[in-house]
Design a protein around this motif. Structure first.
Motif, short mmCIF file in Angstrom:
data_model
loop_
_atom_site.label_atom_id
_atom_site.label_comp_id
_atom_site.label_asym_id
_atom_site.label_seq_id
_atom_site.Cartn_x
_atom_site.Cartn_y
_atom_site.Cartn_z
N PHE A 23 -3.56 11.15 -2.71
CA PHE A 23 -2.44 10.27 -2.35
C PHE A 23 -2.74 8.80 -2.63
O PHE A 23 -1.85 8.04 -2.99
CB PHE A 23 -2.03 10.48 -0.89
N THR A 24 -4.02 8.42 -2.48
CA THR A 24 -4.37 7.02 -2.81
C THR A 24 -4.09 6.79 -4.30
O THR A 24 -3.45 5.81 -4.69
CB THR A 24 -5.86 6.76 -2.52
N PHE A 30 1.56 5.07 -9.18
CA PHE A 30 2.97 4.68 -8.99
C PHE A 30 3.11 3.21 -9.40
O PHE A 30 4.00 2.85 -10.17
CB PHE A 30 3.33 4.87 -7.51
N SER A 31 2.19 2.37 -8.88
CA SER A 31 2.31 0.94 -9.19
C SER A 31 2.00 0.68 -10.66
O SER A 31 2.69 -0.08 -11.32
CB SER A 31 1.42 0.11 -8.26
N TYR A 32 0.97 1.37 -11.20
CA TYR A 32 0.57 1.11 -12.58
C TYR A 32 1.66 1.54 -13.57
O TYR A 32 2.13 0.75 -14.39
CB TYR A 32 -0.75 1.82 -12.91
N GLY A 94 -7.99 -2.01 -4.86
CA GLY A 94 -6.60 -1.79 -4.44
C GLY A 94 -5.97 -3.09 -3.93
O GLY A 94 -4.81 -3.41 -4.24
N LEU A 95 -6.76 -3.84 -3.14
CA LEU A 95 -6.21 -5.10 -2.61
C LEU A 95 -5.91 -6.08 -3.75
O LEU A 95 -4.88 -6.76 -3.76
CB LEU A 95 -7.22 -5.74 -1.64
N LEU A 190 0.90 1.14 0.20
CA LEU A 190 0.91 2.45 0.86
C LEU A 190 -0.38 3.22 0.51
O LEU A 190 -0.96 3.91 1.35
CB LEU A 190 2.13 3.26 0.42
N GLY A 191 -0.83 3.05 -0.73
CA GLY A 191 -2.08 3.70 -1.15
C GLY A 191 -3.26 3.18 -0.33
O GLY A 191 -4.12 3.94 0.09
#
Ligand code: GLU
Length: 498
Positions: A23-24, A30-32, A94-95, A190-191
Motif C-alpha cells: 500500500f505504501t 499513484f503520485s508518480y 516519501g516526505l 496517504l502512503g
C-alpha cells in the motif's frame, strides 16, 4: 545479522509486512504515474495555464525528468546501504516526494516548477529501490515464494498507477493542472501514513540499519576516490562532446542526449567499480556479472515498454480509431491497458511460477527475461502491420494497439517482478540497495531512449513509421535470441540461485 524468517501471517502465506509495502508503494506510484500522466500535457499547454513549451522541448524535459527519477535510485540505494538503512530512506524519500508535489501544486514560475520536479525526482530515488529491497528481506529463504511476493507487490505498483492516471489525470485535465499535482501530494501523504503507522508493527527490524558495517574501510575510501575520478571523467567527456559539436547542451534535446551519455557511463562505471574494486569473492563476482546482463536486458525492454508514453501515445492519438459506440475514447486511456493487463495476469503468472517450482520444472530467470524480449519484439511486429495500414490514411482498429499492449505487458511480467526478485537474491547483502538502484538505472536509460525515439514520429514524416517500428522489433527480437543463447552459462554463474 541475517533477518529471521517471518511467520506467514496471512491466509495466502505471505507476511503482513508485504501488504504494508504494497500500500505504501501503491500510493507512491499513484503520485508518480498520476503526475507523469499530466506532466507533458501541462508543459506544452498554452491555453489552460500550462507552461507553453514546444512539443520537442516538452518531450525532452519529460524524458530528462523520468530518466532522472530512476537514475537517482543509484545514490538513493547507496544512501540506504551506507548511511540510513532502507526504512529511514523510504520515510525521508516519501516526505521529499510529498514536498515536491506540494511545490508543483501552487501556480508559480518555471524555475520553481522545475525545482518541484527535481525534489520529486530526488525523493523517488531515495524511496523506490529501498522499498523493493525490503520486500526481498521479508523472504530470507528466497525461492519461488519470494518471486510470488514480488508479483503481489507489483500488483500494488500497478493498482497505484491505474488509480493515479485516472484520478490525477481527470483532475489535471478537467479541473485544473495544479489540482492534479495537489492530488499527487495527497496520495503520497496517504502512503506515508500507511508506512508510519503499520510499518512499525509489521516490518519488524527489516531495513532499520545500514549494511555499511560489512564493507571494509579500504573499500569505502576507494569508493569515494573512484567516484570523484568518475565525475571528473564524465564532465570531461561532456565538455569534449560539446566542443566537438556532437552535442548541443544549450537545447533541451541536447541535454536529453547528454543525459543518455551520463546514464550509460554511470552504469558502466558502477559495474566496473564494483567488479574490480568492490572486494567481491569469486561467487559474488559471477553473480554481479549476471546482474550486469540482466541490467542490459532491462534497458532494452524498458526502451520498448516506455514508448507507451511516446510513440505509441502518438499512434493512439493520430492513427487509431477512437470511437467506441459513438463515444470518443481519450487516447491516453490506452496507457491504462498496461496496468489493467498486469493486474489481470499477475496472479496467473505468480501461480504458474509456483506450479512449475513445485514440479521441479526450472524456467530460469535468464530464460524468462529472454521470453520477455521476444514478447516485446512481437508486440512491435504488430505495430509494423498497424502502421502500414495507418500510412494509407485510415485510422486503424484499436485492436492492434490492444494486442501490442497485451504482448509487451505479458513481457513485463516475465521481466520486471522477476528482475526485482533476482536482484535481491543475487546482490551481495552489503550492496543490496545500490544494486537495486542499478536495476532502475536500466529503466532510466529505457525511458530516455523511448523519449528520444519519439522524436522521429513527426507529422511530416508519417511514411517512415513502419520502418521505425520495424527497427524496435528487430532489436528486441535480436536481443531476446542473444539472451537465449546465454541462458546456460548465466544459470551456472547464478550458482544455484533460482
Ligand atoms: N512499472 C514499474 C514501476 O513503476 C516499472 C519500474 C521499472 O521501470 O523498472 O515500478
Amino acid at each position: 545479522m541475517e533477518a529471521t524468517i517471518d511467520k506467514p501471517s496471512t491466509r495466502s502465506g505471505h507476511p503482513t509486512g508485504l501488504y504494508v509495502l504494497f500500500f505504501t508503494e501503491m500510493w507512491e506510484r499513484f503520485s508518480y504515474y498520476g503526475m507523469r500522466a499530466i506532466l507533458l500535457l501541462f508543459l506544452i499547454d498554452n491555453v489552460r495555464g500550462g507552461m507553453g513549451l514546444t512539443t520537442s522541448e516538452g518531450a525532452a524535459i519529460y524524458g530528462i525528468y523520468t530518466a532522472s527519477v530512476y537514475l537517482l535510485s543509484l545514490p538513493g540505494g547507496w544512501i540506504a546501504d551506507n548511511l540510513l538503512g532502507q526504512r529511514k530512506s523510504i520515510w525521508y524519500g516519501g516526505l521529499i516526494i510529498m514536498l515536491g508535489h506540494i511545490i508543483l501544486a501552487f501556480p508559480s514560475d518555471k524555475a520553481i516548477f522545475y525545482l518541484g520536479l527535481a525534489v520529486v525526482a530526488m525523493g523517488t530515488g531515495l524511496l523506490k529501490p529501498n522499498i523493493s529491497t525490503i520486500v526481498g528481506e521479508l523472504y530470507p529463504e528466497g525461492g519461488a515464494r519470494r518471486d510470488a511476493g514480488f508479483s503481489i507487490f507489483y500488483m500494488g505498483i500497478n493498482l497505484g498507477s491505474l488509480l493515479g492516471i485516472t484520478i490525477v489525470g481527470y483532475l489535471g485535465q478537467k479541473v485544473g493542472w495544479h489540482y492534479g499535482f495537489g492530488a499527487a501530494a495527497v496520495g503520497m501523504g496517504l502512503g506515508m501514513i500507511t508506512f508510519r503507522t503499520l510499518g512499525q508493527r509489521y516490518l519488524s527490524q527489516h531495513g532499520n540499519e545500514p549494511r555499511k558495517a560489512e564493507t571494509s574501510e579500504a573499500t569505502t575510501s576507494g569508493g569515494s576516490k573512484a567516484l570523484i575520478g568518475f565525475m571528473g571523467a564524465v564532465v570531461a567527456i561532456l565538455v569534449a562532446l560539446q566542443l566537438t559539436g556532437v552535442l548541443d547542451l544549450t537545447t533541451a534535446q541536447g541535454l536529453a542526449q547528454a543525459m543518455g551519455a551520463i546514464i550509460s557511463l554511470t552504469a558502466l562505471g558502477y559495474f566496473a567499480y564494483i567488479l574490480l574494486a568492490g572486494g567481491l569473492d569469486t561467487v559474488e563476482t559471477k553473480r554481479v556479472s549476471v546482474l550486469f546482463i540482466f541490467f542490459l536486458a532491462a534497458a532494452v525492454y524498458w526502451a520498448g515498454n516506455e514508448q507507451q508514453g511516446s510513440s505509441l501515445q502518438i499512434f493512439a492519438d493520430r492513427h487509431t480509431d477512437l470511437t467506441f459506440f459513438g463515444w470518443q475514447i481519450p487516447s491516453s486511456w490506452f496507457q491504462n491497458l498496461n496496468s489493467g493487463f498486469i493486474l489481470l495476469f499477475s496472479p496467473v503468472l505468480a501461480g504458474l511460477w509456483i506450479f512449475l517450482a513445485n514440479r521441479n520444472i526450472n524456467y530460469s530467470v535468464p530464460a524468462k527475461m529472454a521470453t520477455s524480449l521476444l514478447l516485446l519484439g512481437m508486440a512491435y511486429v504488430v505495430m509494423i502491420f498497424a502502421s502500414e495500414q495507418a500510412i494509407t490514411g485510415v485510422r486503424t482498429s484499436p485492436l492492434y494497439l490492444g494486442f501490442t499492449y497485451l504482448l509487451f505487458t505479458l513481457g513485463e511480467l516475465f521481466l520486471s517482478p522477476v528482475g526485482l526478485s533476482s536482484f535481491t537474491k543475487l546482490a551481495p547483502k552489503r550492496y543490496a540497495s545500490q544494486l537495486m538502484g542499478i536495476w532502475f538505472v536500466g529503466s532510466s536509460l529505457g525511458n530516455l531512449v523511448a523519449g528520444l525515439f519519439a522524436g522521429g514520429f513527426d507529422e511530416e514524416n508519417v511514411a517512415q513509421m513502419p520502418s521505425l517500428f520495424q527497427s524496435v522489433a528487430i532489436f528486441s527480437l535480436g536481443a531476446g535470441v542473444l539472451l537465449l543463447l546465454f541462458v546456460k552459462p548465466l544459470r551456472k554463474w547464478m550458482g544455484g540461485i533460482q
